[in-house]
Design a protein around this motif. Structure first.
Motif, PDB file in Angstrom:
ATOM      1  N   TRP A 142       6.537  11.030  -6.404  1.00  0.00           N
ATOM      2  CA  TRP A 142       6.052  10.920  -7.772  1.00  0.00           C
ATOM      3  C   TRP A 142       4.836  11.829  -7.837  1.00  0.00           C
ATOM      4  N   VAL A 143       4.824  12.756  -8.779  1.00  0.00           N
ATOM      5  CA  VAL A 143       3.779  13.781  -8.822  1.00  0.00           C
ATOM      6  C   VAL A 143       3.104  13.780 -10.190  1.00  0.00           C
ATOM      7  N   VAL A 144       1.788  13.763 -10.181  1.00  0.00           N
ATOM      8  CA  VAL A 144       0.998  13.878 -11.402  1.00  0.00           C
ATOM      9  C   VAL A 144       0.119  15.113 -11.256  1.00  0.00           C
ATOM     10  N   ALA A 145       0.189  16.005 -12.215  1.00  0.00           N
ATOM     11  CA  ALA A 145      -0.640  17.213 -12.218  1.00  0.00           C
ATOM     12  C   ALA A 145      -1.719  17.065 -13.284  1.00  0.00           C
ATOM     13  N   MET A 198       0.842  -1.184   0.000  1.00  0.00           N
ATOM     14  CA  MET A 198       0.000   0.000   0.000  1.00  0.00           C
ATOM     15  C   MET A 198       0.885   1.244   0.000  1.00  0.00           C
ATOM     16  N   SER A 199       0.554   2.196  -0.821  1.00  0.00           N
ATOM     17  CA  SER A 199       1.350   3.417  -0.889  1.00  0.00           C
ATOM     18  C   SER A 199       0.711   4.527  -0.057  1.00  0.00           C
ATOM     19  N   ILE A 200       1.479   5.565   0.160  1.00  0.00           N
ATOM     20  CA  ILE A 200       0.979   6.734   0.874  1.00  0.00           C
ATOM     21  C   ILE A 200       0.781   7.827  -0.162  1.00  0.00           C
ATOM     22  N   ASN A 201      -0.443   8.315  -0.252  1.00  0.00           N
ATOM     23  CA  ASN A 201      -0.797   9.297  -1.266  1.00  0.00           C
ATOM     24  C   ASN A 201      -1.375  10.547  -0.638  1.00  0.00           C
ATOM     25  N   TYR A 202      -0.975  11.663  -1.198  1.00  0.00           N
ATOM     26  CA  TYR A 202      -1.569  12.946  -0.858  1.00  0.00           C
ATOM     27  C   TYR A 202      -2.106  13.535  -2.149  1.00  0.00           C
ATOM     28  N   VAL A 203      -3.174  14.302  -2.035  1.00  0.00           N
ATOM     29  CA  VAL A 203      -3.734  14.995  -3.186  1.00  0.00           C
ATOM     30  C   VAL A 203      -3.901  16.449  -2.803  1.00  0.00           C
ATOM     31  N   LEU A 204      -3.401  17.318  -3.664  1.00  0.00           N
ATOM     32  CA  LEU A 204      -3.509  18.752  -3.422  1.00  0.00           C
ATOM     33  C   LEU A 204      -4.382  19.345  -4.521  1.00  0.00           C
ATOM     34  N   TYR A 205      -5.438  20.010  -4.107  1.00  0.00           N
ATOM     35  CA  TYR A 205      -6.313  20.734  -5.034  1.00  0.00           C
ATOM     36  C   TYR A 205      -6.071  22.213  -4.816  1.00  0.00           C
ATOM     37  N   MET A 206      -6.041  22.956  -5.920  1.00  0.00           N
ATOM     38  CA  MET A 206      -5.860  24.401  -5.781  1.00  0.00           C
ATOM     39  C   MET A 206      -6.685  25.143  -6.823  1.00  0.00           C
ATOM     40  N   GLU A 234      12.347  11.227   4.379  1.00  0.00           N
ATOM     41  CA  GLU A 234      12.809  12.127   3.324  1.00  0.00           C
ATOM     42  C   GLU A 234      11.658  12.519   2.400  1.00  0.00           C
ATOM     43  N   ALA A 235      10.790  11.554   2.095  1.00  0.00           N
ATOM     44  CA  ALA A 235       9.643  11.836   1.233  1.00  0.00           C
ATOM     45  C   ALA A 235       8.729  12.879   1.874  1.00  0.00           C
ATOM     46  N   ARG A 274       2.580  10.749  -4.655  1.00  0.00           N
ATOM     47  CA  ARG A 274       2.823   9.441  -4.035  1.00  0.00           C
ATOM     48  C   ARG A 274       4.191   9.469  -3.368  1.00  0.00           C
ATOM     49  N   LEU A 275       4.230   9.059  -2.110  1.00  0.00           N
ATOM     50  CA  LEU A 275       5.470   9.083  -1.333  1.00  0.00           C
ATOM     51  C   LEU A 275       6.212   7.752  -1.420  1.00  0.00           C
ATOM     52  N   ASP A 276       7.524   7.835  -1.443  1.00  0.00           N
ATOM     53  CA  ASP A 276       8.401   6.671  -1.427  1.00  0.00           C
ATOM     54  C   ASP A 276       8.432   6.132   0.002  1.00  0.00           C
ATOM     55  N   LYS A 277       7.778   5.008   0.236  1.00  0.00           N
ATOM     56  CA  LYS A 277       7.688   4.460   1.600  1.00  0.00           C
ATOM     57  C   LYS A 277       9.027   3.943   2.111  1.00  0.00           C
TER      58      LYS A 277
END
Length: 149
Positions: A49-52, A1-9, A86-87, A78-81
């Motif tokens: 890893w960033v997708v816009a 399972m990965s750790i994901n953040y989503v930023l909306y602006m 560092e991520a 997506r963060l490098d677990k």
């Protein structure tokens, strides 16, 4: 399972412009010019890893209903677990760059539902999250934002 953040602006940057803004200190490879409107950009930053993308209905409506603004840009991070500390530091750098380079409304969500940070109408709220478990990280963000004013 990965750790994901989503930023909306609410910023009107294209996905390509967004990645250039948040990675301006990172050397990214130059690409050939593209024709047409680019709706997605992807980059790798050390430990991230960033997708816009530009959010589309119904996602943009959910953000407006839940957070009070219509998003024009979405960053999936997506963060490098294997290098989580560092991520998280790099994520903090990325978020700081966004907050410094834009005054638009922003919401950072962990796993698409838990609010980590919200800036609406110029007011910044930092919510409880593992990202802020280090008092040094929270102080670093607060100091950076005070210096902006």
């Amino acid at each position: 399972m990965s750790i994901n953040y989503v930023l909306y602006m609410a910023e009107s940057w294209s996905p390509r412009e967004a990645l250039r803004e948040v990675t301006h200190r990172v050397q990214l490879p130059e690409e050939a010019p593209r024709s047409g409107k680019q709706v997605e950009e992807t980059t790798a930053i050390p430990h991230l890893w960033v997708v816009a993308t530009q959010p589309k209905p119904p996602v943009d409506d959910y953000v407006r209903e839940d957070h009070g603004f219509l998003p024009k840009l979405r960053l999936h991070i997506r963060l490098d677990k294997s290098n989580l500390h560092e991520a998280e530091d790099h994520l903090l750098d990325l978020v700081s760059q966004i907050l410094l380079r834009s005054t638009s409304d922003v919401v950072l969500l962990r796993e698409e539902d838990s609010v980590v940070l919200l800036r609406r109408e110029g007011r910044l709220e930092i919510h409880a999250d593992a990202l802020w478990s280090s008092p040094e990280r929270r102080a670093r963000l607060e100091k950076l934002l005070r210096e902006r004013v």
